[in-house]
Design a protein around this motif. Sequence first.
Motif, PDB file in Angstrom:
ATOM      1  N   ASP A 269      33.407   7.975 -67.997  1.00  0.00           N
ATOM      2  CA  ASP A 269      32.826   9.269 -68.360  1.00  0.00           C
ATOM      3  C   ASP A 269      33.571  10.418 -67.697  1.00  0.00           C
ATOM      4  O   ASP A 269      32.972  11.392 -67.221  1.00  0.00           O
ATOM      5  CB  ASP A 269      31.338   9.320 -67.988  1.00  0.00           C
ATOM      6  N   GLY A 270      34.889  10.292 -67.642  1.00  0.00           N
ATOM      7  CA  GLY A 270      35.725  11.344 -67.104  1.00  0.00           C
ATOM      8  C   GLY A 270      35.855  11.381 -65.601  1.00  0.00           C
ATOM      9  O   GLY A 270      36.556  12.249 -65.054  1.00  0.00           O
ATOM     10  N   ASP A 271      35.220  10.455 -64.897  1.00  0.00           N
ATOM     11  CA  ASP A 271      35.235  10.432 -63.426  1.00  0.00           C
ATOM     12  C   ASP A 271      36.067   9.246 -62.958  1.00  0.00           C
ATOM     13  O   ASP A 271      35.735   8.097 -63.258  1.00  0.00           O
ATOM     14  CB  ASP A 271      33.805  10.325 -62.901  1.00  0.00           C
ATOM     15  N   LYS A 272      37.133   9.510 -62.208  1.00  0.00           N
ATOM     16  CA  LYS A 272      38.005   8.434 -61.736  1.00  0.00           C
ATOM     17  C   LYS A 272      37.901   8.191 -60.235  1.00  0.00           C
ATOM     18  O   LYS A 272      38.589   7.317 -59.707  1.00  0.00           O
ATOM     19  CB  LYS A 272      39.454   8.736 -62.101  1.00  0.00           C
ATOM     20  N   ILE A 273      37.053   8.932 -59.525  1.00  0.00           N
ATOM     21  CA  ILE A 273      36.892   8.748 -58.085  1.00  0.00           C
ATOM     22  C   ILE A 273      35.727   7.801 -57.829  1.00  0.00           C
ATOM     23  O   ILE A 273      34.586   8.074 -58.194  1.00  0.00           O
ATOM     24  CB  ILE A 273      36.661  10.086 -57.362  1.00  0.00           C
ATOM     25  N   TYR A 274      36.029   6.687 -57.175  1.00  0.00           N
ATOM     26  CA  TYR A 274      35.028   5.692 -56.814  1.00  0.00           C
ATOM     27  C   TYR A 274      34.536   6.030 -55.403  1.00  0.00           C
ATOM     28  O   TYR A 274      35.088   5.571 -54.413  1.00  0.00           O
ATOM     29  CB  TYR A 274      35.626   4.289 -56.892  1.00  0.00           C
ATOM     30  N   ASN A 275      33.480   6.860 -55.331  1.00  0.00           N
ATOM     31  CA  ASN A 275      33.087   7.500 -54.073  1.00  0.00           C
ATOM     32  C   ASN A 275      32.553   6.544 -53.020  1.00  0.00           C
ATOM     33  O   ASN A 275      32.690   6.794 -51.825  1.00  0.00           O
ATOM     34  CB  ASN A 275      32.038   8.581 -54.346  1.00  0.00           C
ATOM     35  N   GLY A 276      31.903   5.466 -53.436  1.00  0.00           N
ATOM     36  CA  GLY A 276      31.382   4.507 -52.457  1.00  0.00           C
ATOM     37  C   GLY A 276      30.346   5.121 -51.534  1.00  0.00           C
ATOM     38  O   GLY A 276      30.431   4.992 -50.315  1.00  0.00           O
ATOM     39  N   ALA A 277      29.328   5.759 -52.103  1.00  0.00           N
ATOM     40  CA  ALA A 277      28.300   6.395 -51.276  1.00  0.00           C
ATOM     41  C   ALA A 277      27.466   5.358 -50.532  1.00  0.00           C
ATOM     42  O   ALA A 277      27.352   5.397 -49.305  1.00  0.00           O
ATOM     43  CB  ALA A 277      27.410   7.280 -52.146  1.00  0.00           C
ATOM     44  N   ALA A 278      26.880   4.410 -51.273  1.00  0.00           N
ATOM     45  CA  ALA A 278      26.125   3.340 -50.614  1.00  0.00           C
ATOM     46  C   ALA A 278      27.055   2.272 -50.051  1.00  0.00           C
ATOM     47  O   ALA A 278      26.699   1.565 -49.103  1.00  0.00           O
ATOM     48  CB  ALA A 278      25.129   2.722 -51.586  1.00  0.00           C
ATOM     49  N   ASP A 279      28.235   2.180 -50.636  1.00  0.00           N
ATOM     50  CA  ASP A 279      29.216   1.164 -50.239  1.00  0.00           C
ATOM     51  C   ASP A 279      30.530   1.848 -49.833  1.00  0.00           C
ATOM     52  O   ASP A 279      31.455   1.901 -50.616  1.00  0.00           O
ATOM     53  CB  ASP A 279      29.440   0.199 -51.404  1.00  0.00           C
ATOM     54  N   ASN A 280      30.672   2.393 -48.644  1.00  0.00           N
ATOM     55  CA  ASN A 280      29.801   2.129 -47.528  1.00  0.00           C
ATOM     56  C   ASN A 280      29.649   3.392 -46.672  1.00  0.00           C
ATOM     57  O   ASN A 280      29.607   3.313 -45.457  1.00  0.00           O
ATOM     58  CB  ASN A 280      30.387   0.976 -46.702  1.00  0.00           C
ATOM     59  N   ALA A 281      29.593   4.572 -47.349  1.00  0.00           N
ATOM     60  CA  ALA A 281      29.447   5.813 -46.588  1.00  0.00           C
ATOM     61  C   ALA A 281      28.165   5.814 -45.773  1.00  0.00           C
ATOM     62  O   ALA A 281      28.150   6.233 -44.602  1.00  0.00           O
ATOM     63  CB  ALA A 281      29.482   7.015 -47.531  1.00  0.00           C
ATOM     64  N   THR A 282      27.068   5.345 -46.358  1.00  0.00           N
ATOM     65  CA  THR A 282      25.814   5.296 -45.619  1.00  0.00           C
ATOM     66  C   THR A 282      25.860   4.273 -44.483  1.00  0.00           C
ATOM     67  O   THR A 282      25.218   4.456 -43.447  1.00  0.00           O
ATOM     68  CB  THR A 282      24.650   4.972 -46.565  1.00  0.00           C
TER      69      THR A 282
ATOM     70  N   HIS B  23      30.494  -0.418 -57.205  1.00  0.00           N
ATOM     71  CA  HIS B  23      31.925  -0.452 -57.544  1.00  0.00           C
ATOM     72  C   HIS B  23      32.223   0.332 -58.818  1.00  0.00           C
ATOM     73  O   HIS B  23      33.103  -0.039 -59.597  1.00  0.00           O
ATOM     74  CB  HIS B  23      32.422  -1.886 -57.641  1.00  0.00           C
ATOM     75  N   LYS B  24      31.517   1.442 -58.974  1.00  0.00           N
ATOM     76  CA  LYS B  24      31.749   2.345 -60.104  1.00  0.00           C
ATOM     77  C   LYS B  24      31.833   3.776 -59.579  1.00  0.00           C
ATOM     78  O   LYS B  24      31.343   4.075 -58.483  1.00  0.00           O
ATOM     79  CB  LYS B  24      30.621   2.229 -61.133  1.00  0.00           C
ATOM     80  N   PRO B  25      32.423   4.696 -60.361  1.00  0.00           N
ATOM     81  CA  PRO B  25      32.473   6.091 -59.926  1.00  0.00           C
ATOM     82  C   PRO B  25      31.081   6.695 -59.697  1.00  0.00           C
ATOM     83  O   PRO B  25      30.943   7.682 -58.970  1.00  0.00           O
ATOM     84  CB  PRO B  25      33.189   6.805 -61.078  1.00  0.00           C
TER      85      PRO B  25
END
Length: 556
Positions: free
Chosen positions: A336-349, A500-502
């Motif tokens: 959906d136009g987003d290529k950054i896989y931010n990893g908020a729960a995995d594993n920023a938190t 494992h998604k944007p």
Amino acid sequence: MGDPRDFKFIGLCLAIGLAACGQQKTDEDKSAFSPAITAEDLAAHSAVLASDDFGGRPPSGPMADKTITYLVNALENMGLEPAFGDSFTQKVPLVSIEAAPDAVLRVAGDAQTRSYAYGSDMMVWTTRVAEHMAIKDSELVFVGYGINAPEYGWNDYEGIDMTGKTAIILVNDPGFATQNPDLFDGNSMTYYGRWTYKYEEAARQGAEGAIIIHQTAPAAYPWSVVENSWTGPQFDLVRPDGNAGRVAIEGWVQERVAQQIFADAGLDFDDLTKAAQTPGFKPMTMGLTASVAVKNSIETSQTVNVGGVLKGASHPDEAVIYTAHWDHLGEGPAVDGDKIYNGAADNATGIATVLEVAQKMAAAQKSPRRTVLFLFVGAEEQGLLGAYHYADNPITPLGKTAALINTDVVLPLGEMKDITVIGLGSSQLEEILADNIAVDGRSLTPYPNPEQGFYFRSDHFALAKRGVPALYLDTGTEHITKGRAFVAKAKADYVAHRYHKPSDEIMPDWDYSGVVLDARAIHDVGWTVANSDRWPHWYEGNPFRAIRAESADMRP
């Protein structure tokens, strides 16, 4: 699993008050964050690390450098000391090996030779650092589940010399296959069920090749996961021997392919699978040979581990470790136009949780008896590589590392009545955790899908398999007001739509109050062990107990 508790491990500090243990600290807290564990600080760390500005935290490159700088600054501002000499970082050399997709597996017998295609029929590769690797006319041997487990009285390789041969191996273990609670660990996957173990054991047995038969239920994922996971560059650590100690060819075959191979050998696949589930199974030569060659593209790179230490007051040569992996997937195919896989729960938190624990310990009025290491490992998504590198190059010998507490994939869903322990029934660390959360009326809950083997799929495992008692937690299963259905639905939604998604981004409805409770709980476990003279142990029957016992002379 029968897990007799050979002693009740309750740290002295819980009985007399945590603040009474250790040595007075004089360093001023320079951090802008609160010395307490707060929802606001957890949210702030998570938001920064999961922002687009950090590019999905890839293991190397400018966005990795930005993440590393953030972590180093945070540890410095707390007043922690560098973990690696005068540096907060430990270099982790990596190698990527990408197999060309034109490999063909040929299985030959007296009557015919069959060819199997890369991707649709099988996946093969080598972990040896070489541009070309092959096996030719390697004798196939069915070795059941490929397990050698003395504590279970089980040896699928008994009586056979595997030199020059290729092992054909069933996935998972006999306990899962039979659902017999008295066989291995019943429905729960053991270490022996993991594909990583099977390749390693085949190498220890001297095999030339090792091929696992894929079956969806015992593997816990479809063939598409195998095909996608082993397509493209495969990362590993740079080792002095170039991985020469591994088998030449590792691989998977589809179950239908295995059935055809067994039929060509005049063997009944289903009958032999059942036979492999019984004690006393013997390996069987199949009267067939395998040949396959792989061509590789090889590149080297580097990531780092980041670590800060709170030096122990009286026993600085003994350690407690907290781990969280700092990396995620970086950029990938756009969704959906987003290529950054931010990893908020995995594993920023998860990173934020360990930073908050570190902040609280660093601000304590007394230093603990033992050293505490806050370790943020790299290249977890490539196979726990930063953790394995640390296990090979620890700052404190693993035999004198009292405990490890790992944080990975933290969903902020609010306060829970429980904490989920992945691998519940493993070590005495669970008793300390249970005692700590009981004062809040909370309890321990086992992971609901133990057959998936998640205990063996995060960073703590790299040290656990070397004997270090390790604790790995997950968000609880029952919300204090919304109940179990709410939690189950939220976790399922995350796995289906964001893992494992944007779209793994900070969510506006996240409630960090439960993360605060869990962070306080793991803080108290580590602080208890760090202020004790006791050594937590694995429970009887755990495969890592014997490994731990080998280093007993290192501990007083």
